[in-house]
Design a protein around this motif. Structure first.
Motif, PDB file in Angstrom:
ATOM      1  N   SER A 152       0.967  -1.168   0.004  1.00 53.10           N
ATOM      2  CA  SER A 152      -0.128   0.115   0.160  1.00 53.10           C
ATOM      3  C   SER A 152       0.804   1.121  -0.101  1.00 53.10           C
ATOM      4  CB  SER A 152      -1.008  -0.298   1.295  1.00 53.10           C
ATOM      5  OG  SER A 152      -0.061  -0.077   2.238  1.00 53.10           O
ATOM      6  N   THR A 153       2.024   1.215   0.379  1.00 50.77           N
ATOM      7  CA  THR A 153       2.961   2.181   0.253  1.00 50.77           C
ATOM      8  C   THR A 153       4.424   2.012  -0.198  1.00 50.77           C
ATOM      9  OG1 THR A 153       4.263   3.888   1.625  1.00 50.77           O
ATOM     10  CG2 THR A 153       3.605   1.952   2.688  1.00 50.77           C
ATOM     11  N   ILE A 154       4.895   2.715  -1.182  1.00 48.35           N
ATOM     12  CA  ILE A 154       5.974   2.357  -1.683  1.00 48.35           C
ATOM     13  C   ILE A 154       6.938   3.699  -1.730  1.00 48.35           C
ATOM     14  CG2 ILE A 154       5.772   0.110  -3.059  1.00 48.35           C
ATOM     15  CD1 ILE A 154       5.516   2.082  -5.479  1.00 48.35           C
ATOM     16  N   ARG A 155       8.540   3.588  -1.753  1.00 47.64           N
ATOM     17  CA  ARG A 155       9.422   4.607  -1.778  1.00 47.64           C
ATOM     18  C   ARG A 155      10.577   4.509  -2.457  1.00 47.64           C
ATOM     19  NH1 ARG A 155       5.255   6.812  -1.455  1.00 47.64           N
ATOM     20  NH2 ARG A 155       4.386   8.611  -0.313  1.00 47.64           N
ATOM     21  N   TYR A 156      11.367   5.205  -3.079  1.00 45.35           N
ATOM     22  CA  TYR A 156      12.667   5.125  -3.578  1.00 45.35           C
ATOM     23  C   TYR A 156      13.601   5.415  -2.412  1.00 45.35           C
ATOM     24  CZ  TYR A 156      11.960   3.787  -8.418  1.00 45.35           C
ATOM     25  OH  TYR A 156      11.709   3.048  -9.568  1.00 45.35           O
ATOM     26  N   SER A 157      14.633   4.891  -2.544  1.00 45.80           N
ATOM     27  CA  SER A 157      15.975   5.255  -1.621  1.00 45.80           C
ATOM     28  C   SER A 157      16.388   6.619  -2.349  1.00 45.80           C
ATOM     29  CB  SER A 157      17.048   4.478  -1.582  1.00 45.80           C
ATOM     30  OG  SER A 157      17.264   4.036  -2.849  1.00 45.80           O
ATOM     31  N   SER A 158      17.261   7.262  -1.673  1.00 45.63           N
ATOM     32  CA  SER A 158      17.964   8.650  -2.047  1.00 45.63           C
ATOM     33  C   SER A 158      18.689   8.572  -3.291  1.00 45.63           C
ATOM     34  CB  SER A 158      18.527   9.324  -0.775  1.00 45.63           C
ATOM     35  OG  SER A 158      19.572   8.576  -0.183  1.00 45.63           O
TER      36      SER A 158
END
Length: 893
Positions: free
Chosen positions: A583-589
């Motif tokens: 339900s939630t995804i994010r890329y690393s920096s």
């Protein structure tokens, strides 16, 4: 990219249930938070969470008088013994039944636990520095004795100051006096007379008086007196006669009552040194009373709900209160009537979170309509916004980090100024909509929002607050929005199985649809704006090229994210579909990895290019939450359903516990006191820190922070037998081989030792030491110097180190920017902080310096004295003046 992230801290929740404890010096407060313990440093204004975790919520905690051992016991009676200074779990033990009271003796040799209606006294496990032989025992927990006599649950235990006796208070309306070991002429004594359960029993400082407090608000004062109705002894009769002893016993000398209608006493605490009695009531009011006169000193309302626990620090100045229904934790200094600590977590589930661009703050939003800003370094909530009238669904920072945007189910988008902490702009739609997603242009000029009620995307101007446009094209509710980091396009995901790429700044607004196989739950841009990651309801993660609008790769995450079996599930965890999507995804920096979480107990870290699962982090092992077990215990299933879901409120022994006070109707965001019996474990938001050294996750238990910087005290690298702390200090101070000492300290990797060597190197030798330092130690040296620059008061000394590293190894740092990018960010932040502080200091003192310099000077010695004052050395200035009797000071004190 490094993947060895370890649990670092728990924010968002400050108190759950159980008792609170002050450290022996009174500077720290221990608070049970679910199945963990958080330590609040009240002097340095910081908090940290101990790394161990119980299998159930913690019910009781106890601390030895020395403050080095912490005993925590969960709801099932399982205990963990922890070394507090080193934060290491030493031993696990089970008392085999729920523990209702726990107290260590003042001598520290024994501790007493209340198990049901029995009391057990155990020997305190010793540490090597306590043992004469310097050896640990083979059995850390040895039971001393079992005490029986109560007929109902023991609620409180209190030791005498000499550790020979202890008091117990129970629900059977009595308190009892016990001796640790058999004493001549002493028999266990029962103190009866209360009409409701006794909550606390306390010795006075001289142990000549006992105070007992019951739930109905009665305070009895007991003294060891002779029977007043007995005949007086004759002169020739000895006082030590057995008949006289039988006539002398503990008797009630005073009866006091709290005159509060329709309220019960929930908790009590007594400070024997100052005769201070603190009582917390069921209506959120606490009172301070001076004994034995029972003078009311103070009453204050601090909560809308029950006060669950109160405690007093050793000096009697600070009172700590915990209220579990709203998750409140307060430390009150009663003499100055001021708050030392006032914290409250979200009392409803979190929906989203975001790191500030500088990585120093985390913003969380929740269904309770509150927006909280947490300081990463201290762990405290620094501001709470409550203007939203319904659940807050999303939050996003503008690029500079001074403006925060939030969307809410109340139909508004709000912009917040994080410098003045105010709401300066509110955006609404022509019709009433519940906004569920949000995206902000990197320039901060345009804000977009999507709703589950309407299929359109609304766009507003931040400057004017006007609605600029509505983007139509989706055939289902819009679930997620995101602007490209370069600000070129905005991307929307919908339940109509499509992702659309909008060019809203072109003359002709066009959208490029990307077709998927299931409802879109979340999407994220890679930091370079060239790739898009999309999570769908069927558990798939797909990666798309933004410029080509075509799919590049994909990964099936259903087996990776599949969590435990919820208590209401009819199917096993392997066959349940509700927890098999992200339900939630994010890329690393750096854009190499993707972090994903969903309605399960796992957070998955994927590498984008090889499409492999790098690591899976377990959010919680707390069995008090639903969904943490792979297989449910069949013996807990009854004819009426799972035993965990059966409401046992009507079977409570106390009348006020049997009364159902919940409001009728929906409880989501409405009645905060009506919580679910067993909340489900889920992850509603994840985010990487801008430095890439940590990430945080919003879960049912709170805001979990995982970091690469949780370095243990001892983590050797390239170690041999000759490298010891003693030999390192010998090389530093005796041989004065500073480079060798620094390398030896890095090999031992003990932070206090590295700091001692770092500060022991003369400033004249810094450039030479840095120039000869092997390249393999440069990242660690740079990181250590950066952290010291933020924390140490030696500003110029640290800046000399930074300068030497960049001058001597600047080319290497430039060539390996990717590996030391996080360190350079910290250096930049620390140097900027020093610059701002110096600028502020100069601005505050510019007129004072101008005034001093404008004064007439008679002799050069006065100028020298002025220079000494400006340099902070007033002693030299005075000596200069005393050397010359003819010097005349003008305008200088």
């Amino acid at each position: 990219m490094k993947t060895e992230f370890k649990f670092s801290n728990l924010l968002g929740t400050v108190y759950s249930q159980g008792n609170l404890l002050f450290s022996p010096d009174g500077s720290c407060l221990f608070s049970p938070v679910g199945n963990r313990v958080t330590v609040f440093d009240l002097v340095n204004n910081k908090s940290h969470t101990l790394p161990f975790a119980h299998r159930k919520n913690i019910a009781r905690i106890g601390l030895t008088p020395r403050g080095n051992l912490l005993l925590t016991i969960d709801e099932d009676g399982r205990a963990i013994l922890t070394n507090v200074p080193r934060r290491i779990a030493l031993h696990h033990f089970s008392f085999k039944s729920p523990v209702t009271a726990l107290a260590f003796s003042p001598s520290g040799r024994h501790f007493a636990v209340g198990i049901g209606r029995h009391i057990e006294v155990w020997h305190t496990p010793s540490t090597p520095d306590q043992n004469a032989e310097g050896e640990l025992e083979f059995a850390p927990f040895i039971r001393h004795r079992v005490y029986t006599g109560h007929y109902d649950t023991v609620q409180s235990l209190e030791w005498s100051s000499d550790s020979r006796f202890f008091l117990s208070a129970a629900k059977d309306l009595t308190a009892r006096i016990w001796s640790l070991d058999p004493e001549d002429g002493f028999i266990p004594t029962t103190l009866a007379g209360h009409r409701e359960g006794v909550l606390g029993a306390y010795f006075s400082k001289d142990q000549e008086t006992i105070y007992t407090i019951s739930k109905d608000g009665a305070v009895f004062q007991w003294a060891y007196l002779r029977d007043p109705n007995a005949p007086l002894p004759e002169d020739d009769e000895e006082m030590e006669d057995a008949d006289e002893d039988s006539r002398t016993r503990w008797r009630i000398t005073e009866r006091h009552f709290f005159s509060r209608n329709n309220t019960k006493v929930n908790c009590t605490a007594f400070h024997a040194e100052s005769n201070l009695l603190v009582v917390g009531f069921s209506d959120g009011v606490f009172g301070l009373y001076e004994m034995p006169e029972f003078n009311e000193i103070h009453t204050l309302s601090i909560s809308q709900n029950d006060i669950d626990f109160v405690t007093i620090n050793k000096t009697g100045e600070w009172l700590a209160f915990g209220a579990s229904k709203l998750g409140q934790l307060l430390v009150w200094e009663w003499q100055s009537e001021s708050y030392i600590l006032k914290q409250q977590g979200h009392f409803d589930s979190m929906n989203s979170l975001v790191y500030s661009p500088d990585g120093q703050k985390i913003v969380t939003t929740a269904d309770d309509g509150k927006i909280k800003v947490w300081d990463v370094n201290s762990g405290f909530c620094i501001v709470t916004f409550t203007e939203h009238t319904s659940g807050v669904t999303a939050c996003e920072f503008a690029k500079r980090g001074n403006v925060l945007f939030t969307s809410s189910l109340d139909g508004s988008i709000r912009a917040w100024d994080l410098i003045r902490y105010r709401n300066f702009r509110t955006f609404t739609a022509p019709t009433r909509l519940s906004f569920s997603s949000l995206a902000v242009d990197p320039s901060g000029e345009v804000v977009c929002a999507g709703s589950l009620d309407s299929f359109d995307i609304h766009i507003w101007s931040v400057q004017t607050g006007q609605l600029l446009d509505r983007l139509a094209g989706h055939e289902g509710p819009v679930s997620t929005l995101a602007f490209a980091p370069n600000g070129g396009v905005v991307v929307s995901g919908s339940w109509d199985h499509t992702v659309r790429i909008w060019s809203i700044f072109d003359r002709t607004q066009t959208s490029e649809p990307l077709q998927l196989q299931a409802d879109v739950l979340d999407l994220a841009f890679r930091p370079d704006s060239k790739q898009l990651a999309v999570s769908t309801l069927d558990g798939q993660l797909t990666f798309w090229s933004v410029s080509e609008a075509e799919q590049q790769s994909g990964v099936d995450g259903r087996r990776d994210v599949s969590g435990g079996r919820k208590i209401t599930d009819r199917r096993t965890a392997a066959n349940a579909a509700g927890n098999k999507s992200f339900s939630t995804i994010r890329y690393s920096s750096d854009g190499e990895c993707v972090l994903a979480g969903g309605n399960s107990k796992y957070i998955c870290l994927y590498s984008v290019s090889p499409l492999v699962l790098l690591k899976r982090y377990t959010v919680s092992v707390n069995l008090s939450l639903s969904g943490t077990q792979e297989f449910l215990n069949s013996k807990l299933l009854t004819e009426a359903g799972p035993s965990g879901l059966i409401d046992e409120q009507g079977e409570a022994s106390d009348l006020e516990d049997r009364i159902d006070k919940s409001l009728p109707g929906a409880t989501r965001g409405g009645d905060p006191s009506a919580r679910k019996r067993m909340p489900e474990v889920r992850v509603t938001g994840v985010s990487f820190a801008p430095t890439g050294r940590s990430f945080c996750a919003a879960s049912t238990e709170g805001l979990l922070i995982y970091s690469l910087d949780t370095i243990p005290l001892f983590d050797p690298v390239d170690l041999d037998l000759a490298v010891t702390p003693a030999s390192t200090l010998h090389v530093l101070y005796k041989e004065k081989d500073y480079l060798k000492a620094l390398v030896m300290a890095f090999r031992l990797n003990e932070a206090p030792l590295i700091r001692q060597v770092f500060e022991g190197i003369p400033h004249k030798n810094i450039s030479l030491v840095v120039e000869e330092t092997p390249v393999v130690y440069i990242p660690r040296l740079l990181r250590f110097v950066a952290m010291q620059t933020e924390e140490s008061p030696h500003l110029e000394f640290c800046l000399l180190w930074v300068q030497a590293i960049l001058v001597s190894h600047g080319q290497w740092v430039s060539d390996n920017r990717g590996t030391v990018d996080a360190e350079l960010r910290i250096v930049s932040r620390a140097v900027g902080k020093i610059r701002n502080e110096l600028r502020r200091l100069a601005d505050e003192n510019v007129y004072t310096i101008d005034y001093l310099l404008s004064q007439p000077v008679s002799k050069p010695v006065v100028l020298n004295g002025l220079k000494s004052i400006l340099n902070g050395d007033t002693q030299d200035a005075v000596m200069d003046v005393e050397d010359d009797d003819e010097t005349e000071w003008i305008g200088l004190d």
